[in-house]
Design a protein around this motif. Sequence first.
Motif, short mmCIF file in Angstrom:
data_model
loop_
_atom_site.label_atom_id
_atom_site.label_comp_id
_atom_site.label_asym_id
_atom_site.label_seq_id
_atom_site.Cartn_x
_atom_site.Cartn_y
_atom_site.Cartn_z
N TYR A 1 -5.66 5.50 -3.69
CA TYR A 1 -5.05 5.95 -4.94
C TYR A 1 -4.10 7.11 -4.72
O TYR A 1 -3.13 7.29 -5.45
CB TYR A 1 -6.14 6.40 -5.92
CG TYR A 1 -7.14 5.34 -6.27
CD1 TYR A 1 -6.81 4.30 -7.13
CD2 TYR A 1 -8.44 5.37 -5.76
CE1 TYR A 1 -7.73 3.33 -7.47
CE2 TYR A 1 -9.36 4.40 -6.09
CZ TYR A 1 -9.00 3.39 -6.94
OH TYR A 1 -9.92 2.43 -7.27
N LEU B 1 -0.38 6.54 -4.33
CA LEU B 1 0.37 6.00 -5.45
C LEU B 1 1.39 7.02 -5.94
O LEU B 1 1.03 8.13 -6.32
CB LEU B 1 -0.59 5.64 -6.60
CG LEU B 1 0.04 4.98 -7.81
CD1 LEU B 1 0.54 3.59 -7.44
CD2 LEU B 1 -0.95 4.90 -8.95
N PRO C 1 -3.70 -1.05 -11.59
CA PRO C 1 -3.96 -0.18 -12.74
C PRO C 1 -2.97 -0.43 -13.88
O PRO C 1 -1.82 -0.82 -13.64
CB PRO C 1 -3.80 1.23 -12.16
CG PRO C 1 -2.93 1.06 -10.96
CD PRO C 1 -3.28 -0.27 -10.39
N TYR D 1 -9.43 1.24 -11.63
CA TYR D 1 -8.19 1.62 -10.96
C TYR D 1 -7.38 2.59 -11.83
O TYR D 1 -6.86 3.60 -11.36
CB TYR D 1 -7.32 0.38 -10.69
CG TYR D 1 -7.82 -0.55 -9.61
CD1 TYR D 1 -8.72 -0.13 -8.63
CD2 TYR D 1 -7.38 -1.87 -9.56
CE1 TYR D 1 -9.16 -1.00 -7.66
CE2 TYR D 1 -7.81 -2.75 -8.58
CZ TYR D 1 -8.70 -2.31 -7.63
OH TYR D 1 -9.14 -3.16 -6.66
N THR D 2 -7.28 2.24 -13.12
CA THR D 2 -6.48 3.05 -14.05
C THR D 2 -7.07 4.45 -14.19
O THR D 2 -6.35 5.45 -14.19
CB THR D 2 -6.42 2.37 -15.43
OG1 THR D 2 -5.96 1.02 -15.27
CG2 THR D 2 -5.50 3.12 -16.36
N ARG E 1 1.23 -1.71 -7.19
CA ARG E 1 1.40 -1.69 -8.65
C ARG E 1 1.35 -3.10 -9.23
O ARG E 1 2.15 -3.49 -10.08
CB ARG E 1 2.74 -1.03 -9.04
CG ARG E 1 2.85 0.43 -8.66
CD ARG E 1 4.27 0.94 -9.00
NE ARG E 1 4.41 2.34 -8.66
CZ ARG E 1 4.20 3.34 -9.52
NH1 ARG E 1 3.81 3.07 -10.73
NH2 ARG E 1 4.37 4.59 -9.14
N THR F 1 -6.33 6.49 -10.88
CA THR F 1 -4.92 6.87 -10.70
C THR F 1 -4.49 7.89 -11.75
O THR F 1 -3.71 8.80 -11.44
CB THR F 1 -4.01 5.63 -10.80
OG1 THR F 1 -4.29 4.91 -12.01
CG2 THR F 1 -4.23 4.70 -9.62
N ARG F 2 -4.99 7.76 -12.96
CA ARG F 2 -4.63 8.73 -14.00
C ARG F 2 -5.15 10.12 -13.65
O ARG F 2 -4.45 11.13 -13.81
CB ARG F 2 -5.20 8.28 -15.35
CG ARG F 2 -4.72 9.15 -16.51
CD ARG F 2 -5.20 8.64 -17.85
NE ARG F 2 -6.63 8.86 -18.02
CZ ARG F 2 -7.52 7.88 -18.17
NH1 ARG F 2 -7.13 6.63 -18.12
NH2 ARG F 2 -8.80 8.15 -18.34
N VAL G 1 -3.51 -1.46 -6.11
CA VAL G 1 -3.08 -0.15 -6.59
C VAL G 1 -1.74 0.23 -5.99
O VAL G 1 -0.80 0.63 -6.69
CB VAL G 1 -4.14 0.92 -6.24
CG1 VAL G 1 -3.65 2.31 -6.64
CG2 VAL G 1 -5.45 0.61 -6.93
N GLY H 1 -7.12 -1.03 -1.63
CA GLY H 1 -6.15 -0.50 -2.58
C GLY H 1 -4.83 -1.25 -2.64
O GLY H 1 -3.83 -0.68 -3.08
N GLY I 1 3.64 8.87 -8.39
CA GLY I 1 3.68 9.04 -9.83
C GLY I 1 5.05 9.46 -10.32
O GLY I 1 5.23 9.70 -11.50
N ARG J 1 -2.99 11.62 -10.86
CA ARG J 1 -1.67 12.01 -11.35
C ARG J 1 -1.74 13.29 -12.15
O ARG J 1 -0.79 14.06 -12.21
CB ARG J 1 -1.09 10.89 -12.22
CG ARG J 1 -0.59 9.68 -11.45
CD ARG J 1 -0.13 8.60 -12.37
NE ARG J 1 0.91 9.06 -13.26
CZ ARG J 1 1.38 8.34 -14.29
NH1 ARG J 1 0.88 7.17 -14.54
NH2 ARG J 1 2.34 8.82 -15.05
#
Length: 530
Positions: free
Chosen positions: A385, A388, A182, A354-355, A176, A358-359, A173, A170, A390, A362
């Motif tokens: 993840y 991360l 992501p 990845y996107t 960033r 993470t979405r 991730v 990661g 947010g 979040r």
Amino acid sequence: MNVPFQGPPGIDHPILVPHPREAVFDSYDERVPLDGPVWHLNDPGHNFRLDWTALEFTHRGMVEATADYLIDLITSSSASHVQNAFRALKRLKTLGAFRRWSHPTIRLGNRPDLLQTFFYEAREAAKLSVGELHHLQHWFRFLSKREGSGVNPTSASIVNAITVGGNPKGVAVLTRDPTGGPLDDAETTALLQALRAAQEADSVPIDRLALVWLCVILGPNPRMISLMRDEDFEDENGHAQIAVPRIKGKDRLVRTKFKIRKLDAHSAGIMKRLVATNRAARQAVPWEDEAFGHALFHRTTPDPAKVGRPRHAYAMHRTPKEIGRLITQTVLALKVVSPRTGKVLRAGPRRFRYTFATRLLREGASKRVVAELLDHRDEQTVRAYVNLRGDVVEKLDAATARELAPMAQAFLGTLVGSEAEALRGGTRASRIFGSSTAPESGVGTCGSFAFCGLAAPTACYTCVRFQPWLDGPHERILDTLLKGREERRARRLDGRMITMLDNTILAVADVVMRCEEVKRARSERKDDAA
């Protein structure tokens, strides 16, 4: 079966291949012939082959013991795992310690056993990957248990005790990474807008459009996509879904287990069009064999490496590597500029995965749910993840919006001089208002001939059908949007709540700047005329 090898002057060390053996059945329960210098593995997505001459082994005992090692992997592991192990063995010939042992400059009566020095070189000097080191470690330990394999058991114990470790997970991730991590919200929204615009203009082939769209909404592994077929999409009574083939775990057969994913109306429309296009293409030019599976993202010609072999039905399927390449090429062709880098966005299956993860996190999804949607066997891979943050949201003001607007390309419509110049400009129902329905609040015209149901005027600025007027109160709308964002930030709301309209802000800022440029050009022409 021996292949000549040119060694040092006066010394000939022929490259050896295993003696012919009886065929075995792999982990897919399919037959693998072992009677030649090249062993072909069965995999629906890849053309894996083990070319023994590529190893350049010159020790008969090592060749036969290594064959036993690979056969053990073939019968118990996936074809990709076997191929990775073989690739690691191919790295041996690049190591000085192994070359000196395999091709000695002085011929001795009995060749001494291979010692652990080759592994030290692989780890320290040659910088082999963690995965390659693990494969070599397992291979060395396996051979140490075979008499006459050329491996010293004591050296094998030393190598086995070495802690290789694992690759850091990661990193892209957690850091960033703007090129490998992501996509952020602005990049994702801009990409979606570009996809919709390409769909409207029919400027991207439907299979490529569907590929990127599936990556955005499902975050699949390219191997999953390569196994998909037309039959996996269903749309009955307005309930659309797609069955995604499972690739994790120790399933012996492919396309026997699936994850059902629901699709919204827009996604279903794209998939329906793709399946219809595929069907029409097969009717126009029938495939040469009805036994070929109807791959959702198919090749133009059958893969000769699969025709007539156990994976014959997958001859029209693209490989995962080909799928990944198409996705990357399509994203580049959309020419979406990343606000973070100022360069054309580059994204492949990994970044979309990845996107997607993470979405979800979040938005409050649990690790178990994310692992399930990504088709991971456990939650360990998802941990990276979770860390991360947010809530780190950069400040966005009018100056910053103006700076980022040209790069973001969020505005997709067409600027017009006045309502009279717009498509459908004479239709009052097509007029878009700002804060009120007063004439002075009109901001532009909707060029769509169908009801869209989106919230005007904010959603309009990122719509390809929108035609903002040159004298519309766009600066007032920009100011309202920026104030609303700052209020959400001051209330310390979740990062997604703060940034949810950032792409719209950039689109409005773009319109404001375009209006200023047109007005400035008109003013200069008047001055020149005077």
